[in-house]
Design a protein around this motif. Structure first.
Motif, mmCIF file in Angstrom:
data_model
loop_
_atom_site.group_PDB
_atom_site.id
_atom_site.type_symbol
_atom_site.label_atom_id
_atom_site.label_comp_id
_atom_site.label_asym_id
_atom_site.label_seq_id
_atom_site.Cartn_x
_atom_site.Cartn_y
_atom_site.Cartn_z
ATOM 1 N N TRP A 24 34.628 51.417 41.975
ATOM 2 C CA TRP A 24 35.524 50.250 41.807
ATOM 3 C C TRP A 24 35.931 50.253 40.295
ATOM 4 O O TRP A 24 35.301 50.304 39.481
ATOM 5 C CB TRP A 24 34.791 49.117 42.280
ATOM 6 C CG TRP A 24 34.238 49.189 43.596
ATOM 7 C CD1 TRP A 24 34.204 50.073 44.603
ATOM 8 C CD2 TRP A 24 33.992 47.984 44.518
ATOM 9 N NE1 TRP A 24 33.637 49.880 45.590
ATOM 10 C CE2 TRP A 24 33.594 48.501 45.908
ATOM 11 C CE3 TRP A 24 33.940 46.506 44.259
ATOM 12 C CZ2 TRP A 24 33.364 47.769 47.072
ATOM 13 C CZ3 TRP A 24 33.916 45.602 45.292
ATOM 14 C CH2 TRP A 24 33.504 46.159 46.699
ATOM 15 N N ASP A 25 37.243 49.830 40.314
ATOM 16 C CA ASP A 25 37.926 49.192 38.818
ATOM 17 C C ASP A 25 37.559 47.924 38.685
ATOM 18 O O ASP A 25 37.131 47.107 39.768
ATOM 19 C CB ASP A 25 39.266 49.722 38.740
ATOM 20 C CG ASP A 25 39.511 51.058 38.910
ATOM 21 O OD1 ASP A 25 38.771 52.156 38.609
ATOM 22 O OD2 ASP A 25 40.474 51.554 39.374
ATOM 23 N N VAL A 26 37.742 47.666 37.595
ATOM 24 C CA VAL A 26 37.784 46.071 37.130
ATOM 25 C C VAL A 26 39.145 45.816 36.586
ATOM 26 O O VAL A 26 39.353 46.434 35.482
ATOM 27 C CB VAL A 26 36.621 45.390 36.369
ATOM 28 C CG1 VAL A 26 36.794 44.143 36.063
ATOM 29 C CG2 VAL A 26 35.251 45.728 36.860
ATOM 30 N N VAL A 27 39.969 45.025 37.004
ATOM 31 C CA VAL A 27 41.459 44.449 36.401
ATOM 32 C C VAL A 27 41.607 43.307 36.183
ATOM 33 O O VAL A 27 41.320 42.403 37.243
ATOM 34 C CB VAL A 27 42.336 45.504 37.496
ATOM 35 C CG1 VAL A 27 43.760 45.102 36.613
ATOM 36 C CG2 VAL A 27 42.054 46.762 37.726
ATOM 37 N N ARG A 28 42.097 42.914 35.242
ATOM 38 C CA ARG A 28 42.584 41.434 34.990
ATOM 39 C C ARG A 28 43.503 41.008 36.235
ATOM 40 O O ARG A 28 44.448 41.765 36.581
ATOM 41 C CB ARG A 28 43.033 41.218 33.682
ATOM 42 C CG ARG A 28 42.131 41.566 32.350
ATOM 43 C CD ARG A 28 42.698 41.051 31.078
ATOM 44 N NE ARG A 28 41.789 41.597 30.050
ATOM 45 C CZ ARG A 28 41.001 40.620 29.653
ATOM 46 N NH1 ARG A 28 40.609 39.699 30.022
ATOM 47 N NH2 ARG A 28 40.100 41.440 28.393
ATOM 48 N N PHE A 29 43.468 39.686 36.454
ATOM 49 C CA PHE A 29 44.486 38.920 37.495
ATOM 50 C C PHE A 29 45.939 39.356 37.081
ATOM 51 O O PHE A 29 46.519 39.794 37.858
ATOM 52 C CB PHE A 29 44.013 37.560 37.452
ATOM 53 C CG PHE A 29 45.005 36.688 38.331
ATOM 54 C CD1 PHE A 29 44.553 36.515 39.760
ATOM 55 C CD2 PHE A 29 46.382 36.378 38.258
ATOM 56 C CE1 PHE A 29 44.924 35.819 40.696
ATOM 57 C CE2 PHE A 29 46.906 35.527 39.238
ATOM 58 C CZ PHE A 29 46.387 35.297 40.340
#
Length: 417
Positions: A24-29
């Protein structure tokens, strides 16, 4: 995104994101959503509103809402199906959701469209999960209702877990299925509570039938007649005289606690000696919040009342206090009061109507037997209601936990049937 970035401003979600699956990636809104600013200039779109449940519905379904002035209507934002709608002033209360219908929403809202990396149903569950609700609370800097909006820079920098699209689809389908099961169980328990509540009302009404009736005023001590209390209580005074108002009466005959009551100045109370209370007196709320009943405890000797409450000093040779409470709380009494105030512009119970209220009056020993019976029977029903309410509470907690676990990768739902 580094661990250092996740901690601090995003501490409500940081631990969950640190423990996400490696795929899973983490991306800003702001990297996932584009803010839209299409306006309903030609007024062709249906007016919509956002519920705290995240559901976006026709404004007419909300009920009781003040209609916007015509000049503001062209300023309303257009939201299409699958757009994300945000109420920045009520994010902490659940004011966020993906729309399943097209329409126009308040210009105070914000409308976003996914840039393609997120499935709408997954987004809806993710941004409404408890860690994110907690994060919105951390973002609010004001205490008042109208100035606690989440600022757009905070929302832009909100980190979101992004599973592969296929996994998002599996998670969304899993949550649709599992939350529907939980919601069905909750609805069943809510119907059970309604049925039990109706049974409770019917039990009291049936038990009080078949007896001759007399008016309330005939059961009151002539030396301490029915009366309301203080018209203007003034500001609370340390060491002053406590008084009972409608908001202080909570249970079925239960006395308010002395420590929870407000106070008035002794000189104000002394002008209302007529309404001084003694232990065992019955207090009934009148006015718009009518129909609540309390039996005064001995430690409230010397207390007083407000103008929207009435003292009833009952004659113990004629009526049992607990029986009298059940009679006042019965369906028969409620129907009598409804009939008396029918057609009134403002629904209020007054002293005269209360005095004329018919009350069943069997022999005193029969009254005590009936009161004991109703105490016992309603307690059994109340226990069943409490169990159903607890089941609902636990189910909602489980629902919330399940959503959080699924959208943050704490549980792997890919093999769930």
């Amino acid at each position: 995104m580094s661990s250092l970035t996740l901690i601090g401003a995003h501490r409500a979600v940081s631990e969950l994101l640190e423990n996400r699956p490696k795929s899973w990636d983490v991306v800003r809104f702001k990297g996932l959503f584009q803010r839209l600013d299409r306006r309903n200039v030609d007024l062709t779109y249906e007016m919509l509103s956002l519920r705290s449940t995240g559901e976006i519905v026709a404004r007419a379904e909300m009920g009781g809402r003040q209609e916007p002035d015509e000049a503001s209507l062209p300023k309303y934002l257009i939201a299409e199906i699958d757009d994300l709608v945000v109420n920045p002033m009520w994010l902490i209360g659940g004011g966020i959701g993906v729309s399943r219908r097209a329409g126009a929403v308040s210009p105070d809202y914000r409308v976003f469209r996914s840039r393609g990396a997120l499935l709408p149903r997954f987004v809806h569950q993710l941004l409404r999960s408890q860690p994110y609700l907690d994060q919105y609370l951390l973002y609010t800097r004001a205490q008042t209702t109208f100035d606690r909006r989440v600022q757009q820079p905070d929302l832009d920098n909100l980190p979101l877990p992004v599973p592969p699209l296929e996994e998002q689809r599996v998670i969304a389908e899993y949550l649709d299925r599992e939350t529907a099961r939980i919601d069905t169980l909750i609805e069943e328990q809510q119907r059970l509570i309604e049925m039990l509540s109706e049974r409770r009302v019917a039990k009291v009404a049936e038990t009080l039938e078949g007896h001759e009736r007399t008016q309330v005023r005939r059961l009151v001590d002539h030396d301490r007649p029915m009366t309301y209390g203080i018209l203007q209580c003034g500001e609370p005074i340390d060491g002053g005289v406590v008084y009972i108002g409608p908001s202080d009466i909570q249970g079925e005959g239960l006395s308010p606690y002395r420590y929870a009551l407000r106070t008035t100045a002794p000189e104000i109370a002394s002008a209302y000696r007529r309404s001084v209370l003694k232990g065992g007196d019955v207090v009934v709320s009148i006015g718009p919040a009518y129909g609540k009943v309390a039996v005064v405890s001995d430690d409230l000797d010397g207390a007083n009342l407000t103008q929207d409450t009435v003292r009833l000093a009952l004659r113990p040779d004629l009526v049992d206090t607990r029986f009298f409470v059940w009679a006042l709380l019965s369906r028969q009494t409620a129907e009598y009061w409804d009939y008396q105030i029918m057609g009134a512009t403002f629904r209020r119970l007054n002293l005269g109507t209360l005095a004329r209220t018919p009350i069943p009056l069997p022999a005193i020993h029969e009254q005590r037997r009936i009161a004991e019976y109703l105490d016992e029977q309603t307690a059994k029903i109340d226990t069943l209601i409490a169990e159903a309410e607890r089941f609902i509470e636990l189910s909602r907690e489980r629902r919330s936990a399940l959503i959080t676990e699924a959208v943050t990768g704490q549980i792997d739902v890919r093999g769930a049937a």
